[in-house]
Design an enzyme around this catalytic site. Structure first.
Site, short mmCIF file in Angstrom:
data_model
loop_
_atom_site.label_atom_id
_atom_site.label_comp_id
_atom_site.label_asym_id
_atom_site.label_seq_id
_atom_site.Cartn_x
_atom_site.Cartn_y
_atom_site.Cartn_z
N THR A 132 -18.75 18.70 10.41
CA THR A 132 -20.21 18.79 10.48
C THR A 132 -20.88 17.95 9.39
OG1 THR A 132 -20.04 21.03 11.39
CG2 THR A 132 -22.17 20.38 10.47
N SER A 180 -23.63 17.79 19.43
CA SER A 180 -23.23 18.76 18.41
C SER A 180 -22.08 18.13 17.62
CB SER A 180 -22.74 20.06 19.08
OG SER A 180 -22.02 20.85 18.16
N ASN A 183 -19.53 19.58 17.29
CA ASN A 183 -18.37 20.08 18.04
C ASN A 183 -17.89 19.15 19.13
OD1 ASN A 183 -18.86 22.22 16.40
ND2 ASN A 183 -19.26 23.70 18.03
N THR A 189 31.15 3.48 13.24
CA THR A 189 30.78 4.84 13.66
C THR A 189 31.26 5.78 12.56
OG1 THR A 189 32.86 5.12 14.88
CG2 THR A 189 30.96 4.29 16.12
N HIS A 190 30.46 6.80 12.25
CA HIS A 190 30.76 7.70 11.13
C HIS A 190 30.86 6.93 9.82
CE1 HIS A 190 31.89 10.93 14.04
NE2 HIS A 190 32.34 9.90 14.74
N SER A 221 14.84 -6.84 -10.50
CA SER A 221 15.01 -5.96 -11.65
C SER A 221 14.27 -6.52 -12.84
CB SER A 221 16.50 -5.81 -11.98
OG SER A 221 16.68 -5.12 -13.21
N SER A 222 13.79 -5.62 -13.68
CA SER A 222 13.12 -6.04 -14.92
C SER A 222 14.12 -6.26 -16.04
CB SER A 222 12.10 -4.97 -15.33
OG SER A 222 12.76 -3.73 -15.58
N LYS A 250 18.84 -10.37 -9.72
CA LYS A 250 19.08 -9.30 -8.74
C LYS A 250 18.07 -9.39 -7.60
CE LYS A 250 20.44 -4.43 -8.94
NZ LYS A 250 19.69 -3.80 -7.86
N GLU A 271 12.91 -0.82 1.64
CA GLU A 271 12.64 0.43 0.93
C GLU A 271 11.18 0.86 1.11
OE1 GLU A 271 15.91 -0.61 -2.58
OE2 GLU A 271 13.77 -1.01 -2.87
#
Length: 461
Positions: free
Chosen positions: A99, A138, A140, A185-186, A316-317, A322, A329
């Site tokens: 509203t 309205s 709604n 697999t697995h 990497s810092s 790297k 990610e």
């Protein structure tokens, strides 16, 4: 700062003189300090398009004075062109049923319409936020309708972004169609596949998820505008619903249509929950793909290193040189948020009572956040990760040659039990399957070359 005194049903309110919002929004601005985020641009656009469509319908049905209607339409057109967006001050999560945001919209449009008519802001007896801008409406029925419009606008953009990624994956599938690699697999070695087949599966699964997403979007095209307070259509002139939705469909460029059941459109949030679950399913497929890419890229010395990923920034810092799968990610995190948002939508969808679900602002924020992340990031991921991936063919070939699992292809020649013995011996002695089979004279070189050929490895696929 100078102020004017505006009046609403609760009494007088001090409002900044230059503000286009009015007393309701001024109160709500102080009450709903929740996220620190203003409403999404597509929610603003959706509401303004609804107000524009309602004014046109009311004018054509002679329920609203033509001069007032024209001023309202002109004010809406200005906002749709990018003006006064800073005047929508009510936060993304606000009052039940939205509203507060509906009234924020009514007040901004009313005050700009007053200026267009040569009047002062706050002269609501001439153009009223409630009686004129909100005529035949309205919260709604307008907020559920605006939800559908805003979500559709965002989902259309997310759909285009998903298509960009699918196309990138298809190109990589073609590029890698002859790159044979060990299947898994697995998480253990299995029959070889091609890298191309894996990328083709990613494209296929996302295309199927996209199809379900588009089907869910179709459910959102039915809107409950014209249902007013509880779905009865009270206080609307005859023909208003169809006319208002026709105008809304035209201005939004969405193929909208009146709901078959207005009570359903105000009470049930099935269509929004269905669209949310479709987004969740896209996210599930995306995160599985991102996980696979991260595993394939892990290394470069102590991991799989089956693919080489593009460097988008230093990984990497502290560790020079790297390269991390940072974009994969990031995609994981996007997907986790989409899945979490789906839980929020589901909880809100079941939380309505009787003739109205009042949890709409929270649902909408979740949906728009999810679609924003997908539409914004998927093209970045496609261009800067998928398009730049290279197959580490030397590594892939070495795994194929060394893997004892190739003995599976010899089952038709030497049998399962003998193949199992060879497998175990290969692991124990670090000899290849080829070496052991020839050494034990279990097959001729010609038969062995045929059994372990590229055509045999890839089989019917």
């Amino acid at each position: 700062m100078s102020y004017r005194i505006d009046k609403d049903s609760l009494g007088e309110v001090k409002v900044p003189s230059d503000a286009y919002y009015g007393p309701f929004a001024a109160r709500a601005k102080e009450m709903y300090k929740v996220t620190g985020q203003r409403a999404h641009i597509n929610l603003i656009r959706a509401f303004v398009m609804i107000k524009r469509s309602a004014a046109l319908a009311n004018k054509e049905l002679k329920a609203l004075d033509a001069k007032k209607a024209d001023a309202i339409v002109k004010a809406c057109d200005e906002i749709l062109a990018g003006k006064l967006l800073d005047q929508f001050v009510v936060e993304a999560i606000n009052s039940g049923a939205g509203t507060a945001f509906n009234m924020n919209s009514n007040e901004v449009i009313a005050n700009r319409a007053l200026e267009i008519l040569g009047k002062k802001k706050g002269e609501y007896e001439i153009v009223s936020p409630n009686d004129h801008v909100n005529m035949s409406q309205s919260s709604n029925d307008t907020f559920p309708t605006a939800m559908h419009v805003a979500i559709l606008l965002n989902m259309e953009e997310a759909d285009r972004s998903l298509s960009v990624l699918i196309n990138s994956l298809k190109k990589k599938a073609k590029e890698f169609e002859d790159a044979i690699k060990i299947g898994r697999t697995h998480l253990m070695d299995a029959i070889p596949v091609t890298l191309g087949a894996e990328f083709e599966e990613y494209a296929y699964s996302l295309a199927r998820a996209q199809k379900r997403m588009r089907e869910a979007m179709d459910g959102l095209r039915e809107v409950g505008l014209g249902g007013t307070a509880v779905g009865t259509g009270a206080n609307t002139p005859k023909g208003y619903r169809e006319l208002a939705i026709k105008h809304l469909s035209e201005v939004s460029k969405l193929k909208l249509k009146p709901s078959d059941n207005m009570f359903y459109s105000l009470q049930s949030k099935f269509d929004v929950a269905n669209a949310s679950s479709a987004l969740r399913n896209v996210a599930i497929e995306l995160t599985k793909m991102a996980n696979d890419i991260r595993l394939m890229a892990c290394g470069p010395v102590a991991g799989l290193a089956e693919v080489l990923i593009p460097a988008v920034h230093a990984g990497s810092s502290i560790m020079p040189g790297k390269v991390n799968p940072s974009l994969a990610e990031c995609l994981n995190m996007v997907c986790f948020n989409v899945i979490g948002n789906d839980v929020s939508v589901a909880m809100a969808a079941q939380a309505g009572q009787f003739e109205l679900n009042v949890m709409l602002p929270g649902m909408l924020k979740s949906m728009l956040d999810s679609t924003d992340m997908l539409k914004n990031f998927l093209p970045v991921f496609a261009e800067n990760m998928i398009d730049g991936i290279k197959a580490n063919r030397e590594k892939l070939e070495s795994y194929i040659e060394k893997s004892p699992v190739l003995v599976t292809l010899l089952n038709p020649y030497i049998g399962y039990l003998k193949a199992a013995e060879i497998y175990k011996e290969a692991l124990k002695t670090n000899k290849s399957i080829r070496e052991l089979v020839l050494e034990k004279k279990l097959m001729t070189k010609a038969d062995l070359d045929k059994a372990l050929s590229k055509e045999s490895i890839l089989g019917a696929g």
